[in-house]
Write a protein that holds these residues in place. Structure first.
Motif, PDB file in Angstrom:
ATOM      1  N   ILE A 212       0.848  -1.195   0.000  1.00  0.00           N
ATOM      2  CA  ILE A 212       0.000   0.000   0.000  1.00  0.00           C
ATOM      3  C   ILE A 212       0.879   1.239   0.000  1.00  0.00           C
ATOM      4  CG2 ILE A 212      -1.631   1.360   1.356  1.00  0.00           C
ATOM      5  CD1 ILE A 212      -2.904  -1.202   2.299  1.00  0.00           C
ATOM      6  N   GLU A 213       0.669   2.101  -0.983  1.00  0.00           N
ATOM      7  CA  GLU A 213       1.403   3.363  -1.050  1.00  0.00           C
ATOM      8  C   GLU A 213       0.705   4.449  -0.234  1.00  0.00           C
ATOM      9  OE1 GLU A 213       4.295   4.257  -2.604  1.00  0.00           O
ATOM     10  OE2 GLU A 213       4.676   2.159  -3.088  1.00  0.00           O
ATOM     11  N   GLN A 214      -0.640   4.482  -0.299  1.00  0.00           N
ATOM     12  CA  GLN A 214      -1.385   5.489   0.457  1.00  0.00           C
ATOM     13  C   GLN A 214      -2.856   5.092   0.484  1.00  0.00           C
ATOM     14  OE1 GLN A 214      -0.661   9.521  -0.809  1.00  0.00           O
ATOM     15  NE2 GLN A 214      -1.957  10.431   0.782  1.00  0.00           N
ATOM     16  N   VAL A 215      -3.524   5.436   1.568  1.00  0.00           N
ATOM     17  CA  VAL A 215      -4.956   5.210   1.730  1.00  0.00           C
ATOM     18  C   VAL A 215      -5.607   6.535   2.086  1.00  0.00           C
ATOM     19  CG1 VAL A 215      -6.752   3.983   3.020  1.00  0.00           C
ATOM     20  CG2 VAL A 215      -4.573   2.849   2.536  1.00  0.00           C
ATOM     21  N   GLY A 216      -6.746   6.837   1.462  1.00  0.00           N
ATOM     22  CA  GLY A 216      -7.430   8.073   1.823  1.00  0.00           C
ATOM     23  C   GLY A 216      -8.621   8.344   0.932  1.00  0.00           C
TER      24      GLY A 216
END
Length: 352
Positions: A212-216
């Motif tokens: 995962i690089e980023q969650v949002g």
């Protein structure tokens, strides 16, 4: 409450590890989209949640139940695939109710659930048709209806719109978003199309190489990316990137006629940075001549100018209004410092 929780989820094929310790919390009723380039592991992760791929390590919980090694049929999920997988000799109603019939559900209950699902998906007039008499979008709605009648706790979508043409993709995006609002179930959706992700998701999970690089939220990722990969992947056209030298707190690059003040204070050791700027935040300067407009894409209310003249670097500038800059024109660029993103040229990490 039926959210989905992954803790340290790992997937290996022999000695090859493709999912690397993924931790993720998907809330009850949330529409979560897994997005990333081909081969990033998004479909594998979805199939691990469904139970179609064995989880090598870590745990997967649906609600309060540990389903890590549970049979797929007992997980309370329903999956909609890229291919419709409809039985050609069955009617729409028979296709939608087939799974229930195989599980011994009474005929009257099957008919009630099929009728309710067809009403939600506006399929009432097609219930007696066979798949060959349906359009691609109608077939996909039947496949979704087959999932709805099962009454799952979690819906899983694996690139369900990939086989549709552009107009149908837009229509089906609206249909699936409306369906989520109507039934309020937890939905996890896989796509490589970041436009689908931006328009449908409550939460986006950006994946690369099984991590995962980023969650949002969609706009949070668009406005506040953590690294160059996310910044370049989210947004269409993608963000422009330029390698800049840092000189006395300013950024210099041949694309700009004057140094640009850095939007943040950079450490003394930082001599080079990657500057990121979105096409809508660049402005053409017709009084300068550092760059050449190589191509203009006129799309109606908006146009995109493709600029060359800095080695192999190509920049995209968005223009609005009726006036369009002609191809072949010599121009410069102006840029508001507050719209600049800075990234470490070696790691790609955002410099804040």
């Amino acid at each position: 409450m039926t959210g989905v929780t992954l803790q340290g989820a790992i997937k290996k094929y022999g000695e090859t590890q493709v999912i690397h310790g993924v931790d993720l919390q998907i809330e009850d009723g949330e529409f979560c989209v897994f997005v990333g380039p081909s081969g990033c592991g998004k479909s594998t992760l979805l199939r691990m949640i469904a139970g179609l791929e064995e989880t090598t390590g870590g745990t997967i919980n649906i609600g309060s139940r540990d389903v890590t090694h549970m049979d797929p049929a007992k997980r309370g999920v329903a999956m909609v695939f890229q291919t419709y997988a409809l039985y050609p000799h069955m009617t729409v109603a028979e296709n939608m109710g087939f799974g229930l019939r195989m599980n011994g559900v009474p005929k009257a209950e099957i008919e009630e659930k099929v009728q309710k699902a067809s009403s939600i998906l506006k399929l009432d007039q097609y219930l007696k048709r066979k798949p060959k008499a349906l359009s691609g979008g109608q077939r996909q709605r039947v496949a979704i209806g087959r999932a709805i009648v099962r009454g799952p706790e979690v819906f899983l979508f694996d690139e369900p719109l990939s086989n549709l043409d552009a107009e149908l993709r837009v229509d089906m995006r609206v249909e699936i978003a409306r369906l989520h609002q109507e039934i309020g179930a937890t939905m996890i959706y896989v796509t490589h199309d970041q436009v689908e992700a931006m328009t449908m998701a409550d939460k986006i999970v950006v994946l690369r190489d099984g991590r995962i690089e980023q969650v949002g939220a969609p706009l949070d990722l668009y406005r506040d990316p953590d690294n160059r990969f996310v910044a370049g992947f989210i947004g269409s056209p993608s963000m422009n990137f330029l390698e800049c030298d840092v000189v006395d707190g300013t950024l210099t690059n041949p694309a700009f006629s004057a140094p640009i003040p850095s939007p943040i204070a950079l450490p003394q050791s930082q001599t080079k940075v990657t500057l990121g700027i979105r096409p809508e935040h660049l402005q053409l300067d017709h009084s300068a001549d550092q760059l050449t407009i190589e191509l203009t894409e006129a799309l109606g209310g908006v146009s995109y100018c493709y600029l060359g003249g800095i080695g192999d670097t190509r920049l995209i500038v968005e223009e609005r209004g009726d006036d369009r800059s002609p191809e072949g024109a010599k121009v410069g660029l102006t840029i508001p410092a507050e719209r600049i993103y800075l990234f470490d040229p070696d790691t790609g990490a955002r410099i804040r």
